[in-house]
Design a protein around this motif. Structure first.
Motif, PDB file in Angstrom:
ATOM      1  N   LYS A 172      30.717  82.902 -40.067  1.00  0.00           N
ATOM      2  CA  LYS A 172      30.397  83.479 -38.752  1.00  0.00           C
ATOM      3  C   LYS A 172      31.197  82.792 -37.656  1.00  0.00           C
ATOM      4  N   ARG A 173      31.368  81.476 -37.763  1.00  0.00           N
ATOM      5  CA  ARG A 173      32.160  80.756 -36.758  1.00  0.00           C
ATOM      6  C   ARG A 173      33.628  81.164 -36.829  1.00  0.00           C
ATOM      7  N   PHE A 174      34.123  81.426 -38.029  1.00  0.00           N
ATOM      8  CA  PHE A 174      35.498  81.894 -38.171  1.00  0.00           C
ATOM      9  C   PHE A 174      35.702  83.183 -37.372  1.00  0.00           C
ATOM     10  N   LYS A 175      34.777  84.098 -37.475  1.00  0.00           N
ATOM     11  CA  LYS A 175      34.907  85.364 -36.752  1.00  0.00           C
ATOM     12  C   LYS A 175      34.680  85.190 -35.250  1.00  0.00           C
ATOM     13  N   ALA A 176      33.783  84.290 -34.888  1.00  0.00           N
ATOM     14  CA  ALA A 176      33.487  84.083 -33.476  1.00  0.00           C
ATOM     15  C   ALA A 176      34.678  83.487 -32.724  1.00  0.00           C
ATOM     16  N   ALA A 177      35.564  82.787 -33.444  1.00  0.00           N
ATOM     17  CA  ALA A 177      36.734  82.182 -32.807  1.00  0.00           C
ATOM     18  C   ALA A 177      37.748  83.224 -32.352  1.00  0.00           C
ATOM     19  N   ASP A 178      37.683  84.429 -32.907  1.00  0.00           N
ATOM     20  CA  ASP A 178      38.597  85.517 -32.542  1.00  0.00           C
ATOM     21  C   ASP A 178      37.911  86.821 -32.896  1.00  0.00           C
ATOM     22  N   GLU A 179      37.582  87.609 -31.882  1.00  0.00           N
ATOM     23  CA  GLU A 179      36.790  88.826 -32.105  1.00  0.00           C
ATOM     24  C   GLU A 179      37.511  89.864 -32.960  1.00  0.00           C
TER      25      GLU A 179
ATOM     26  N   GLU B  84      40.539  64.173 -39.618  1.00  0.00           N
ATOM     27  CA  GLU B  84      40.876  64.848 -40.870  1.00  0.00           C
ATOM     28  C   GLU B  84      39.776  65.789 -41.345  1.00  0.00           C
ATOM     29  N   ASP B  85      38.501  65.421 -41.155  1.00  0.00           N
ATOM     30  CA  ASP B  85      37.416  66.294 -41.593  1.00  0.00           C
ATOM     31  C   ASP B  85      37.231  67.488 -40.658  1.00  0.00           C
ATOM     32  N   GLN B  86      37.527  67.276 -39.392  1.00  0.00           N
ATOM     33  CA  GLN B  86      37.381  68.364 -38.426  1.00  0.00           C
ATOM     34  C   GLN B  86      38.542  69.345 -38.519  1.00  0.00           C
ATOM     35  N   TYR B  87      39.730  68.817 -38.773  1.00  0.00           N
ATOM     36  CA  TYR B  87      40.929  69.652 -38.869  1.00  0.00           C
ATOM     37  C   TYR B  87      41.600  69.427 -40.230  1.00  0.00           C
ATOM     38  N   PRO B  88      40.992  69.911 -41.298  1.00  0.00           N
ATOM     39  CA  PRO B  88      41.576  69.691 -42.629  1.00  0.00           C
ATOM     40  C   PRO B  88      42.926  70.389 -42.771  1.00  0.00           C
ATOM     41  N   LEU B  89      43.865  69.700 -43.386  1.00  0.00           N
ATOM     42  CA  LEU B  89      45.210  70.235 -43.588  1.00  0.00           C
ATOM     43  C   LEU B  89      45.432  70.577 -45.055  1.00  0.00           C
ATOM     44  N   TYR B  90      46.018  71.722 -45.302  1.00  0.00           N
ATOM     45  CA  TYR B  90      46.322  72.169 -46.653  1.00  0.00           C
ATOM     46  C   TYR B  90      47.749  72.694 -46.709  1.00  0.00           C
ATOM     47  N   ASP B  91      48.338  72.611 -47.868  1.00  0.00           N
ATOM     48  CA  ASP B  91      49.555  73.361 -48.126  1.00  0.00           C
ATOM     49  C   ASP B  91      49.158  74.807 -48.382  1.00  0.00           C
ATOM     50  N   GLU B  92      50.027  75.732 -48.051  1.00  0.00           N
ATOM     51  CA  GLU B  92      49.747  77.151 -48.256  1.00  0.00           C
ATOM     52  C   GLU B  92      50.644  77.712 -49.348  1.00  0.00           C
ATOM     53  N   VAL B  93      50.025  78.449 -50.249  1.00  0.00           N
ATOM     54  CA  VAL B  93      50.765  79.143 -51.304  1.00  0.00           C
ATOM     55  C   VAL B  93      50.758  80.629 -50.971  1.00  0.00           C
ATOM     56  N   TRP B  94      51.945  81.212 -50.896  1.00  0.00           N
ATOM     57  CA  TRP B  94      52.056  82.647 -50.642  1.00  0.00           C
ATOM     58  C   TRP B  94      51.576  83.370 -51.891  1.00  0.00           C
ATOM     59  N   SER B  95      50.464  84.057 -51.769  1.00  0.00           N
ATOM     60  CA  SER B  95      49.793  84.628 -52.938  1.00  0.00           C
ATOM     61  C   SER B  95      50.117  86.092 -53.176  1.00  0.00           C
ATOM     62  N   TYR B  96      50.169  86.890 -52.098  1.00  0.00           N
ATOM     63  CA  TYR B  96      50.244  88.346 -52.304  1.00  0.00           C
ATOM     64  C   TYR B  96      50.711  89.007 -51.013  1.00  0.00           C
TER      65      TYR B  96
ATOM     66  N   ALA C 186      39.779  75.256 -42.013  1.00  0.00           N
ATOM     67  CA  ALA C 186      41.233  75.303 -41.851  1.00  0.00           C
ATOM     68  C   ALA C 186      41.669  76.683 -41.380  1.00  0.00           C
ATOM     69  N   ALA C 187      41.068  77.728 -41.946  1.00  0.00           N
ATOM     70  CA  ALA C 187      41.395  79.093 -41.528  1.00  0.00           C
ATOM     71  C   ALA C 187      40.953  79.352 -40.092  1.00  0.00           C
ATOM     72  N   THR C 188      39.828  78.771 -39.706  1.00  0.00           N
ATOM     73  CA  THR C 188      39.301  78.965 -38.353  1.00  0.00           C
ATOM     74  C   THR C 188      40.241  78.392 -37.304  1.00  0.00           C
ATOM     75  N   TRP C 189      40.805  77.203 -37.576  1.00  0.00           N
ATOM     76  CA  TRP C 189      41.687  76.557 -36.611  1.00  0.00           C
ATOM     77  C   TRP C 189      43.090  77.149 -36.594  1.00  0.00           C
ATOM     78  N   ASP C 190      43.455  77.903 -37.622  1.00  0.00           N
ATOM     79  CA  ASP C 190      44.784  78.513 -37.692  1.00  0.00           C
ATOM     80  C   ASP C 190      44.746  79.868 -36.984  1.00  0.00           C
ATOM     81  N   GLU C 191      45.326  79.935 -35.816  1.00  0.00           N
ATOM     82  CA  GLU C 191      45.275  81.173 -35.027  1.00  0.00           C
ATOM     83  C   GLU C 191      46.010  82.326 -35.696  1.00  0.00           C
TER      84      GLU C 191
END
Length: 331
Positions: free
Chosen positions: A135-142, A50-62, A103-108
């Motif tokens: 930085k890790r978020f960006k490194a996961a996908d150039e 759970e700490d490594q792959y945190p799950l959230y509900d998503e709210v469509w914001s904009y 959470a954003a990092t793991w979501d492709e």
């Protein structure tokens, strides 16, 4: 006597009724808690960390595009620790931000983070942790992008974390900068002498009792701590220089800038409002429109019942906290 007896009987009946109502209330609360706990247990039964792959509900914001962007807020003093309430507590703000970035990092499907900053900075290590997570978020996908949007204040540790951004846009009235390290404490030796107070300290070495508030300040201790402050400042300034392409550290002396000055000295990239930031982010991604989401995590039953409406508990131990190194603007 009969009249008194009837009054006693009436009060007994009222008491029994009150007990029954209270028992019914507790039963209903227990059932609702069990329902919420059952849902949590089901979620906890998933086979994942759970700490490594945190799950959230998503709210469509904009927006209405297909390219997903996560908006994450970095607001307030960057400091670990949960604010206690009369019932329950508020979450650790640093942990919350790190989990959302993770959470954003793991979501492709997430192609960018829109980091909304309004912070004077805070503790050194948490500021660095947020920077490293971005930085890790960006490194996961150039192809991923981080755009920093400054609402009111982006100083010290807030600016440090923002150095992971590909583009920094600030509102016209924002304040930016304060690249520096600070450490403060009080010395009460004079007051202690007047009141007849003295310090009794048993330490393992002459440097273990540095900055004892009831002892005269030792210049050698100041020199040792200054070396630590300077090393932390070297790291901060080097990251800013590399991120912003600055030739020297002349302006990185703790001063703050308005947006015109920050833009002139290349400390930010643009000036605008939130809608402008979204437009710029779409441009950076090469898209006409975006789907901006924000994360939402449902609270447990007791947290939602008590925590949101109860007062915070004063922290009377603040004065006893030791001094610490901070990336913090403290005018």
């Amino acid at each position: 006597m009969s009249n008194n007896g009837s009054k006693v009987g009436c009060w007994i009946a009222i008491s029994i009724l009150a007990l029954l109502l209270f028992g019914s209330f507790l039963t209903n609360v227990g059932l609702m808690a069990a329902m919420f706990a059952g849902g949590s247990s089901a979620a906890a039964g998933h086979d994942y960390a759970e700490d490594q792959y945190p799950l959230y509900d998503e709210v469509w914001s904009y927006g209405s595009g297909e390219t997903k962007v996560a908006r994450i807020a970095l607001s307030g003093v960057i400091m670990r620790g949960r604010q206690e309430r009369l019932f329950g507590h508020e979450p650790d703000m640093v942990q919350q931000i790190l989990y959302e970035i993770r959470a954003a990092t793991w979501d492709e499907d997430i192609k960018a983070i829109l980091l909304e900053v309004d912070s004077p900075g805070g503790a050194v290590t948490p500021s660095d942790e947020i920077y490293a997570a971005l930085k890790r978020f960006k490194a996961a996908d150039e192809e991923r992008v981080v755009l920093v949007f400054v609402r009111d204040l982006c100083a010290s540790g807030g600016y440090y974390a923002s150095m992971a951004g590909d583009y920094i846009m600030a509102e016209p009235t924002a304040i930016v900068g304060s690249v520096g390290v600070i450490m403060q404490t009080l010395n009460m030796q004079g007051l202690g002498e007047k009141l007849g107070l003295s310090s009794v300290t048993i330490a393992s070495g002459e440097n273990k009792d540095m900055l004892n508030p009831f002892e005269e300040v030792d210049p050698e201790h100041i020199e040792l701590l200054q070396d630590l402050v300077d090393s932390m400042q070297d790291r901060f300034a080097a990251i800013v220089q590399a991120s912003r392409g600055l030739e020297n550290r002349e302006l990185l002396d703790g001063r703050v800038f308005n947006v015109e000055q920050a833009l002139e000295h290349n400390l930010i990239d643009g000036v605008g409002y939130w809608d402008d930031a979204v437009v710029k982010l779409a441009e950076l991604l090469g898209k006409e429109d975006l789907k901006v989401i924000r994360y939402y995590q449902q609270m447990g039953f007791w947290d939602s019942l008590f925590a949101s409406k109860t007062p915070t508990v004063p922290n009377f131990s603040m004065s006893a906290e030791p001094p610490r190194f901070l990336y913090l603007w403290k005018p």
